[in-house]
Design a protein around this motif. Structure first.
Motif, PDB file in Angstrom:
ATOM      1  N   VAL A 169       0.887  -1.278   0.012  1.00 46.67           N
ATOM      2  CA  VAL A 169       0.155   0.174   0.097  1.00 46.67           C
ATOM      3  C   VAL A 169       0.961   1.358  -0.175  1.00 46.67           C
ATOM      4  CG1 VAL A 169      -1.579   1.309   1.569  1.00 46.67           C
ATOM      5  CG2 VAL A 169      -1.981  -1.002   1.138  1.00 46.67           C
ATOM      6  N   TYR A 170       2.013   1.326   0.786  1.00 45.16           N
ATOM      7  CA  TYR A 170       2.745   2.556   0.895  1.00 45.16           C
ATOM      8  C   TYR A 170       3.631   2.833  -0.392  1.00 45.16           C
ATOM      9  CZ  TYR A 170       7.055  -0.140   1.380  1.00 45.16           C
ATOM     10  OH  TYR A 170       8.268  -1.038   1.098  1.00 45.16           O
ATOM     11  N   GLU A 171       3.539   1.627  -1.349  1.00 46.14           N
ATOM     12  CA  GLU A 171       4.446   1.853  -2.616  1.00 46.14           C
ATOM     13  C   GLU A 171       3.551   2.395  -3.519  1.00 46.14           C
ATOM     14  OE1 GLU A 171       7.295  -1.828  -2.987  1.00 46.14           O
ATOM     15  OE2 GLU A 171       5.139  -1.957  -3.180  1.00 46.14           O
ATOM     16  N   SER A 190       0.634   8.034   2.952  1.00 53.28           N
ATOM     17  CA  SER A 190      -0.014   6.695   3.372  1.00 53.28           C
ATOM     18  C   SER A 190      -1.157   6.724   3.969  1.00 53.28           C
ATOM     19  CB  SER A 190       0.917   5.679   3.748  1.00 53.28           C
ATOM     20  OG  SER A 190       2.173   5.591   3.033  1.00 53.28           O
ATOM     21  N   LYS A 191      -1.313   7.652   5.038  1.00 52.76           N
ATOM     22  CA  LYS A 191      -2.548   7.614   5.846  1.00 52.76           C
ATOM     23  C   LYS A 191      -3.688   8.090   5.087  1.00 52.76           C
ATOM     24  CE  LYS A 191      -0.871  12.037   7.954  1.00 52.76           C
ATOM     25  NZ  LYS A 191      -0.643  12.713   9.288  1.00 52.76           N
ATOM     26  N   ASP A 192      -3.502   9.193   3.952  1.00 52.15           N
ATOM     27  CA  ASP A 192      -4.530   9.529   3.517  1.00 52.15           C
ATOM     28  C   ASP A 192      -5.376   8.425   2.299  1.00 52.15           C
ATOM     29  OD1 ASP A 192      -4.087  11.997   4.336  1.00 52.15           O
ATOM     30  OD2 ASP A 192      -3.195  12.944   2.713  1.00 52.15           O
ATOM     31  N   LEU A 193      -4.145   7.760   1.872  1.00 53.80           N
ATOM     32  CA  LEU A 193      -4.658   6.496   1.160  1.00 53.80           C
ATOM     33  C   LEU A 193      -5.553   5.572   2.007  1.00 53.80           C
ATOM     34  CD1 LEU A 193      -4.658   5.112  -1.583  1.00 53.80           C
ATOM     35  CD2 LEU A 193      -2.499   4.221  -1.306  1.00 53.80           C
ATOM     36  N   LEU A 194      -5.047   5.269   2.926  1.00 50.43           N
ATOM     37  CA  LEU A 194      -5.577   4.091   3.886  1.00 50.43           C
ATOM     38  C   LEU A 194      -7.050   4.769   4.103  1.00 50.43           C
ATOM     39  CD1 LEU A 194      -2.584   3.262   6.168  1.00 50.43           C
ATOM     40  CD2 LEU A 194      -3.779   1.999   4.589  1.00 50.43           C
ATOM     41  N   GLU A 195      -7.349   6.074   4.538  1.00 49.65           N
ATOM     42  CA  GLU A 195      -8.502   6.581   4.829  1.00 49.65           C
ATOM     43  C   GLU A 195      -9.488   6.348   3.617  1.00 49.65           C
ATOM     44  OE1 GLU A 195      -7.895  10.533   5.693  1.00 49.65           O
ATOM     45  OE2 GLU A 195      -7.024  10.085   7.676  1.00 49.65           O
ATOM     46  N   ALA A 196      -9.016   6.609   2.238  1.00 51.33           N
ATOM     47  CA  ALA A 196      -9.580   6.470   1.251  1.00 51.33           C
ATOM     48  C   ALA A 196     -10.188   5.097   1.026  1.00 51.33           C
ATOM     49  CB  ALA A 196      -8.891   6.870  -0.090  1.00 51.33           C
ATOM     50  N   LEU A 197      -9.164   3.987   1.555  1.00 51.33           N
ATOM     51  CA  LEU A 197      -9.503   2.632   1.189  1.00 51.33           C
ATOM     52  C   LEU A 197     -10.665   2.030   2.060  1.00 51.33           C
ATOM     53  CD1 LEU A 197      -5.916   0.998   0.857  1.00 51.33           C
ATOM     54  CD2 LEU A 197      -7.517   1.713  -1.023  1.00 51.33           C
ATOM     55  N   PHE A 203      -8.853   6.555  -6.230  1.00 47.99           N
ATOM     56  CA  PHE A 203      -8.278   7.609  -5.444  1.00 47.99           C
ATOM     57  C   PHE A 203      -8.138   8.856  -6.187  1.00 47.99           C
ATOM     58  CE2 PHE A 203      -6.602   9.112  -1.423  1.00 47.99           C
ATOM     59  CZ  PHE A 203      -5.701  10.266  -1.934  1.00 47.99           C
ATOM     60  N   ARG A 204      -7.809   8.578  -7.790  1.00 48.83           N
ATOM     61  CA  ARG A 204      -7.625   9.642  -8.425  1.00 48.83           C
ATOM     62  C   ARG A 204      -8.903  10.406  -8.697  1.00 48.83           C
ATOM     63  NH1 ARG A 204      -4.163   6.014 -11.870  1.00 48.83           N
ATOM     64  NH2 ARG A 204      -2.019   6.884 -11.238  1.00 48.83           N
ATOM     65  N   GLU A 205     -10.116   9.648  -8.512  1.00 48.72           N
ATOM     66  CA  GLU A 205     -11.448  10.323  -8.717  1.00 48.72           C
ATOM     67  C   GLU A 205     -11.970  11.089  -7.534  1.00 48.72           C
ATOM     68  OE1 GLU A 205     -14.132   7.178  -9.390  1.00 48.72           O
ATOM     69  OE2 GLU A 205     -13.376   6.720 -11.413  1.00 48.72           O
ATOM     70  N   ARG A 206     -11.118  10.608  -6.585  1.00 47.35           N
ATOM     71  CA  ARG A 206     -11.415  11.284  -5.261  1.00 47.35           C
ATOM     72  C   ARG A 206     -10.571  12.565  -4.742  1.00 47.35           C
ATOM     73  NH1 ARG A 206     -14.350   9.131  -1.200  1.00 47.35           N
ATOM     74  NH2 ARG A 206     -12.834   9.748   0.529  1.00 47.35           N
ATOM     75  N   VAL A 207      -9.404  12.904  -5.735  1.00 42.27           N
ATOM     76  CA  VAL A 207      -8.368  13.948  -5.329  1.00 42.27           C
ATOM     77  C   VAL A 207      -8.919  15.129  -5.598  1.00 42.27           C
ATOM     78  CG1 VAL A 207      -6.319  14.774  -6.249  1.00 42.27           C
ATOM     79  CG2 VAL A 207      -6.376  12.213  -6.048  1.00 42.27           C
ATOM     80  N   PRO A 208      -8.912  16.098  -4.705  1.00 40.47           N
ATOM     81  CA  PRO A 208      -9.599  17.498  -5.078  1.00 40.47           C
ATOM     82  C   PRO A 208      -8.773  18.234  -6.114  1.00 40.47           C
ATOM     83  CG  PRO A 208      -8.095  17.605  -3.018  1.00 40.47           C
ATOM     84  CD  PRO A 208      -8.071  15.911  -3.334  1.00 40.47           C
ATOM     85  N   PRO A 209      -9.387  18.986  -6.763  1.00 38.20           N
ATOM     86  CA  PRO A 209      -9.023  19.943  -7.793  1.00 38.20           C
ATOM     87  C   PRO A 209      -7.642  20.708  -7.269  1.00 38.20           C
ATOM     88  CG  PRO A 209     -10.996  20.967  -7.109  1.00 38.20           C
ATOM     89  CD  PRO A 209     -10.999  19.590  -6.367  1.00 38.20           C
ATOM     90  N   ASP A 225       5.714   9.376   8.370  1.00 35.15           N
ATOM     91  CA  ASP A 225       4.582  10.135   7.794  1.00 35.15           C
ATOM     92  C   ASP A 225       3.224   9.738   8.768  1.00 35.15           C
ATOM     93  OD1 ASP A 225       5.932  11.150   5.570  1.00 35.15           O
ATOM     94  OD2 ASP A 225       5.497   9.422   4.381  1.00 35.15           O
ATOM     95  N   MET A 226       3.128   8.494   9.010  1.00 37.71           N
ATOM     96  CA  MET A 226       2.045   7.990  10.164  1.00 37.71           C
ATOM     97  C   MET A 226       2.008   8.900  11.446  1.00 37.71           C
ATOM     98  SD  MET A 226       0.288   6.104   7.964  1.00 37.71           S
ATOM     99  CE  MET A 226      -0.635   5.230   9.002  1.00 37.71           C
ATOM    100  N   GLU A 227       3.259   9.195  11.728  1.00 39.38           N
ATOM    101  CA  GLU A 227       3.379   9.735  13.148  1.00 39.38           C
ATOM    102  C   GLU A 227       3.080  11.345  13.117  1.00 39.38           C
ATOM    103  OE1 GLU A 227       4.008   8.341  16.319  1.00 39.38           O
ATOM    104  OE2 GLU A 227       3.524   6.671  15.569  1.00 39.38           O
ATOM    105  N   GLY A 228       3.365  11.899  11.951  1.00 38.38           N
ATOM    106  CA  GLY A 228       3.198  13.264  11.720  1.00 38.38           C
ATOM    107  C   GLY A 228       4.551  14.093  12.363  1.00 38.38           C
TER     108      GLY A 228
END
Length: 573
Positions: free
Chosen positions: A6-8, A17-24, A50-56, A239-242
């Motif tokens: 997933v991180y790849e 990665s955390k944004d992608l996990l939220e989308a999944l 995910f590309r469909e969910r990316v904001p403009p 990234d996950m720890e911020g």
């Protein structure tokens, strides 16, 4: 069928990665982690979804759209420490990372050791603290400094979890930082990754590939196998720890190493966590101060400034500050000099006031916490298991006993430092059938950490049990020592009423507690303020004699009153 982590996929999409996990989760794929693998078909579906969910982009966004909240600073290089058993390849792994990923522009490689260095991975930096072991890792935390963001635990695949591995785990756990397990020596014939995973699971650290949360990466420091993936895991955890830092914010930096160079004077290596350190800054570190004459990076090159996540060496302090000291920027040199001088005086006075270490009895009497934190060492694993079992049976309502670390071998500096770093409870170091080495004894005296050793397990558990119960506070009881009858009273100007008494039984003691009875009823409880025999002040008066008693804050004593004298004694448990 190939698989992708997933991180790849997140890296391919250029998102955290955390944004992608939220989308999944919205896609109906909960439970995935950043290191989870998916098939090529699932990966393509994830990318498309995910590309469909990316904001403009900002140029396409409506004018009235609100700007996203500004993050607290910007992502900074994570600061990483490597710990583990002495023969499991910590140094070899660090060397492999350093040689393969020297930061860009390092022609000729690293020219000097300053106790920390940076490597470049995917155009991002990671800062490694080159600590000599667990003692240095904990020494900084014992002074209140939390320098490390992530800890790497190195475990040899052909050895598994060893005694020093357990010690390292306890140090990492006490520091409260995320841990990544590097399973090293995978190139060796006897390598057994599953054995290591089982050992970790027994300790309560279930690997992610078994459905847990502990990140594990198989590596070989000799061949380079898995090193890149380990570095990617560090960035992923960061990234996950911020992990953020604000270059324009308040300076937060900590000394990690210092020494006195015969030609250049005091040198101090710091890691900047927030803000920016610059040449010509006026700094205070503990009882030392100075203006920065030069900043040197880990290559030995001079730099004008060091931002968040950067290690740098300082020239210009007037002394050698200890590891773990916070670095403060002061605008006025005179103010910096004054602060350092005051701290030096305070430190000297504190050293003068330091006496011998607390006795065990003092420890259990003065503790104000409700938690006893124990570091336990024993001569063998069998003895250790027996001592741990016995300590586990100790109970006291309202008091907690925490076994911070348990290991085999003598009591060392590392054990004392681990106890000294405890902030939430009263620390205690105990040994069963082991000795205390000289350095540990001296450090315990300096830090005022109680250390005791035992040859009989009953004595160990009895004393620890007493300490545990006493954290609730000592119990007291009243002990009657005498009785007197008031014959007459005298009012003395400026003093108050004095009762002329005859001691009927026992003795009357100065400073003792007194209960006054009139016609069989208790009318006052207080303390004897003064006791006289004729005109002389006396400490006590025995039965059959007369005396003058003044009771503190009570002038209503009358002839015929009966005074019971008693003391308050602590109940020993």
């Amino acid at each position: 069928m190939t698989k992708k982590r997933v991180y790849e996929i997140a890296r391919d999409l250029g998102i955290p990665s955390k944004d992608l996990l939220e989308a999944l989760v919205a896609l109906g794929m909960p439970g995935l982690r950043a290191v989870s693998t998916v098939t090529d078909e699932e990966a393509d579906l994830i990318r498309e979804f995910f590309r469909e969910r990316v904001p403009p982009t900002p140029s396409e966004a409506p004018a009235e759209a609100k700007a996203p909240p500004k993050p607290r600073g910007t992502p900074r290089p994570p600061v990483v420490a490597v710990l583990g058993h002495i023969d499991h390849g910590k140094t070899t792994l660090l060397d492999a990372i350093r040689k393969a990923h020297v930061a860009e522009g390092e022609a000729g490689g690293i020219t000097q050791s300053i106790g920390a260095y940076q490597v470049s991975v995917h155009e991002r930096l990671i800062t490694f603290i080159d600590t000599p072991g667990h003692r240095a890792f904990t020494a900084m935390r014992a002074r209140g400094a939390q320098v490390t963001d992530i800890a790497i635990l190195v475990v040899a695949a052909d050895d598994g979890v060893m005694a020093q591995t357990l010690e390292a785990v306890d140090h990492i756990k006490a520091a409260g930082v995320p841990m990544i397990v590097a399973i090293n020596k995978m190139d060796k014939p006897g390598a057994n990754k599953d054995r290591v995973l089982q050992d970790l699971a027994k300790l309560g650290y279930t690997p992610e590939e078994w459905g847990g949360t502990t990140v594990t990466v198989p590596v070989s420091a000799l061949t380079g196998q898995g090193v890149d993936e380990l570095l990617e895991m560090i960035l992923l955890v960061a990234d996950m720890e911020g992990i953020y830092g604000d270059p324009e914010g308040k300076l937060e930096a900590t000394i990690i190493e210092s020494n006195l160079d015969p030609t250049r004077g005091p040198l101090a290596t710091v890691v900047v966590k927030n803000g920016t350190l610059r040449e010509r800054d006026v700094l205070v570190a503990g009882s030392t101060w100075g203006r920065v004459r030069a900043l040197l990076d880990h290559r030995g090159a001079r730099v004008a400034a060091a931002g968040p996540g950067t290690p740098v060496q300082i020239l210009g302090l007037d002394g050698v500050p200890p590891a773990g000291e916070a670095v403060e920027r002061i605008e006025n040199p005179n103010e910096a000099r004054r602060i350092a001088a005051e701290r030096a005086r305070a430190s000297m006075e504190e050293r003068r006031a330091v006496r011998a270490p607390k006795t065990f009895e003092e420890l259990i009497q003065i503790a104000q916490t409700k938690k006893l934190v124990v570091v336990l060492k024993a001569a063998s694993t069998g003895a250790l298991d027996a001592a741990k079992h016995e300590l586990g049976t100790l109970k006291a309502d309202g008091v907690e006993l925490e076994l911070l670390h348990a290991g085999v071998g003598p009591i060392t500096e590392s054990d004392v430092l681990l106890a000294a770093a405890e902030e939430e409870g009263q620390p205690l170091v105990v040994g069963f059938a082991v000795r205390v080495d000289g350095k540990a004894a001296r450090l315990a005296e300096q830090r005022n950490i109680p250390v005791r050793t035992y040859d009989i397990i009953y004595d160990l558990t009895q004393d620890v049990g007493r300490a545990l119960r006493r954290l609730l506070g000592p119990e007291y009881r009243e002990v009657k020592v005498g009785e007197a009858e008031v014959l007459q009273t005298f009012d003395i100007e400026g003093v108050g009423r004095v009762a002329g008494c005859s001691v009927r039984a026992g003795r009357v003691v100065r400073g003792g507690r007194v209960k006054a009875f009139r016609n069989g009823e208790e009318v006052f409880v207080g303390e004897i303020a003064s006791l006289k025999r004729f005109t002389d002040d006396v400490r006590e008066v025995q039965a059959g004699r007369e005396c003058g008693i003044r009771i503190r804050d009570w002038n209503d004593v009358r002839p015929g009153d009966t005074l019971e004298i008693y003391t308050v004694e602590e109940v020993l448990v």
